[in-house]
Design an enzyme around this catalytic site. Structure first.
Site, mmCIF file in Angstrom:
data_model
loop_
_atom_site.group_PDB
_atom_site.id
_atom_site.type_symbol
_atom_site.label_atom_id
_atom_site.label_comp_id
_atom_site.label_asym_id
_atom_site.label_seq_id
_atom_site.Cartn_x
_atom_site.Cartn_y
_atom_site.Cartn_z
ATOM 1 N N ASN A 1 1.167 -1.034 0.167
ATOM 2 C CA ASN A 1 0.309 0.028 0.190
ATOM 3 C C ASN A 1 0.774 1.324 0.325
ATOM 4 O O ASN A 1 0.483 1.810 -0.791
ATOM 5 C CB ASN A 1 -1.299 0.285 1.581
ATOM 6 C CG ASN A 1 -2.336 -1.260 1.236
ATOM 7 O OD1 ASN A 1 -2.753 -0.536 -0.028
ATOM 8 N ND2 ASN A 1 -2.291 -1.880 1.568
ATOM 9 N N ILE B 1 -0.793 2.926 18.415
ATOM 10 C CA ILE B 1 0.151 4.448 18.884
ATOM 11 C C ILE B 1 0.099 4.752 19.818
ATOM 12 O O ILE B 1 -0.944 4.746 20.456
ATOM 13 C CB ILE B 1 -0.545 4.859 17.331
ATOM 14 C CG1 ILE B 1 -0.998 4.765 15.749
ATOM 15 C CG2 ILE B 1 0.071 6.494 17.629
ATOM 16 C CD1 ILE B 1 0.592 4.467 14.913
ATOM 17 N N ASN C 1 -5.747 4.738 9.108
ATOM 18 C CA ASN C 1 -5.424 3.255 8.679
ATOM 19 C C ASN C 1 -5.966 3.263 7.466
ATOM 20 O O ASN C 1 -7.417 3.047 7.561
ATOM 21 C CB ASN C 1 -5.749 2.094 10.185
ATOM 22 C CG ASN C 1 -5.564 1.033 10.213
ATOM 23 O OD1 ASN C 1 -4.277 1.211 10.056
ATOM 24 N ND2 ASN C 1 -5.860 0.083 10.796
ATOM 25 N N HIS D 1 -8.127 -1.153 6.548
ATOM 26 C CA HIS D 1 -8.239 -2.316 7.191
ATOM 27 C C HIS D 1 -9.623 -3.044 6.003
ATOM 28 O O HIS D 1 -9.643 -2.717 5.031
ATOM 29 C CB HIS D 1 -9.184 -2.254 8.219
ATOM 30 C CG HIS D 1 -9.262 -3.272 8.933
ATOM 31 N ND1 HIS D 1 -8.480 -3.912 9.524
ATOM 32 C CD2 HIS D 1 -10.418 -3.994 8.883
ATOM 33 C CE1 HIS D 1 -8.601 -5.101 10.109
ATOM 34 N NE2 HIS D 1 -10.484 -5.485 9.506
ATOM 35 N N ASP E 1 -8.556 -0.314 14.813
ATOM 36 C CA ASP E 1 -9.623 -1.231 13.687
ATOM 37 C C ASP E 1 -10.462 0.218 14.426
ATOM 38 O O ASP E 1 -11.693 -0.468 14.312
ATOM 39 C CB ASP E 1 -9.998 -2.038 13.377
ATOM 40 C CG ASP E 1 -8.700 -2.929 13.244
ATOM 41 O OD1 ASP E 1 -7.876 -2.149 12.211
ATOM 42 O OD2 ASP E 1 -8.377 -4.190 13.729
ATOM 43 N N GLU F 1 -7.291 -2.560 -2.349
ATOM 44 C CA GLU F 1 -6.567 -1.106 -1.287
ATOM 45 C C GLU F 1 -5.738 -0.464 -1.971
ATOM 46 O O GLU F 1 -6.047 0.860 -1.408
ATOM 47 C CB GLU F 1 -5.811 -1.998 -0.880
ATOM 48 C CG GLU F 1 -7.448 -3.166 0.329
ATOM 49 C CD GLU F 1 -6.154 -3.490 1.661
ATOM 50 O OE1 GLU F 1 -4.815 -3.075 2.546
ATOM 51 O OE2 GLU F 1 -5.980 -4.779 2.173
HETATM 52 C C1 GRF Z 1 -3.793 -4.678 4.155
HETATM 53 O O1 GRF Z 1 -3.969 -5.501 3.595
HETATM 54 C C2 GRF Z 1 -4.042 -4.042 4.985
HETATM 55 O O2 GRF Z 1 -5.485 -3.084 5.135
HETATM 56 C C3 GRF Z 1 -3.205 -4.645 6.238
HETATM 57 O O3 GRF Z 1 -2.352 -5.111 6.319
HETATM 58 C C4 GRF Z 1 -2.050 -5.229 4.875
HETATM 59 C C5 GRF Z 1 -0.871 -4.471 4.430
HETATM 60 O O4 GRF Z 1 -0.627 -5.218 2.905
HETATM 61 N N1 GRF Z 1 -4.079 -3.168 7.709
HETATM 62 P P1 GRF Z 1 0.522 -4.075 2.599
HETATM 63 O O5 GRF Z 1 1.831 -4.490 4.068
HETATM 64 O O6 GRF Z 1 0.144 -2.815 2.183
HETATM 65 O O7 GRF Z 1 0.960 -4.969 1.559
#
Ligand code: GRF
Length: 199
Positions: free
Chosen positions: A16, A95, A109, A111, A152, A181
């Site tokens: 991400n 955090i 964040n 999720h 979350d 995502e």
């Molecule tokens: C993602 O599925 C995000 O939603 C969750 O952890 C995962 C992280 O994936 N919080 P990456 O490290 O961004 O590949």
């Protein structure tokens, strides 16, 4: 509009984070990756940060056994690098109160589910998608929310739905949701910087 500086927190893959860095580089996003903090020195996320020349810090309860000191150094690094927005992208730690207080309403964040469902302690990684499938859900999704002191938990600022396909496995679902995502995080940040989403 001011170019916002981003501070990333990641623990593992950092895909991400990479999607957001790429969008900054191609000017799809008028933002700048200012700093990466990872609790895991062996994470792919750290390799990605180094490859991108982004200042990167390995900080955790081993480097700073006193949790107040860890919280303080994390806050200090974010301030030093003039971070406007903190992005938790696969960060597996809570955090600390100093950071939460200093960056109140400025920590996001992502999720991989439709919060408040399938969130909280124990709902991470493949376990989220296993639970979705075990409960015969026909849809899941992605949630981007503000961060408070609970896992979350803070206010949802954007959410998309993703269909669960027939014969889906937790692994196939995880892979598909992750692809959503990447695009969704960039779209949401673009809307924040355009003032279309208020945080
Ligand atoms: C993602 O599925 C995000 O939603 C969750 O952890 C995962 C992280 O994936 N919080 P990456 O490290 O961004 O590949």
């Amino acid at each position: 509009m001011k170019q916002l500086k981003l501070g990333f927190f990641t623990s593992h893959g950092g895909s991400n984070m990479q999607a957001i860095i790429d969008a900054c580089k191609t000017k799809k996003l008028n933002m700048k990756a200012a700093i990466v903090i990872s609790n895991n020195s062996k994470s792919k996320a750290i390799k990605r940060a180094k490859a991108e020349d982004i200042p990167c810090y390995h900080l955790n309860s081993k480097t700073h056994p006193n949790s107040d000191e860890l919280d303080a150094i994390i806050t200090k690094k974010l301030i030093e690098h003039e971070v406007d927005l903190v992005i938790l992208a696969g960060y597996m730690r809570k955090i600390g109160p100093k950071t939460l207080n200093k960056f109140k309403g400025k920590i996001l964040n992502i999720h991989p589910a439709l919060l408040p469902k399938y969130g909280g302690k124990g709902f991470y990684g493949i376990y989220v998608h296993e639970s979705v499938i075990n409960n015969n859900e026909t849809e899941t999704g992605v949630t981007i929310h503000l961060v408070d002191g609970k896992y979350d938990h803070g206010k949802t600022i954007n959410q998309i739905r993703v269909k669960v396909l027939k014969n889906e496995t937790p692994e196939s679902l995880q892979k598909r949701v992750l692809t959503h995502e990447h695009k969704f995080f960039v779209d949401t940040l673009r809307k924040i910087s355009a003032g279309e989403i208020e945080i």
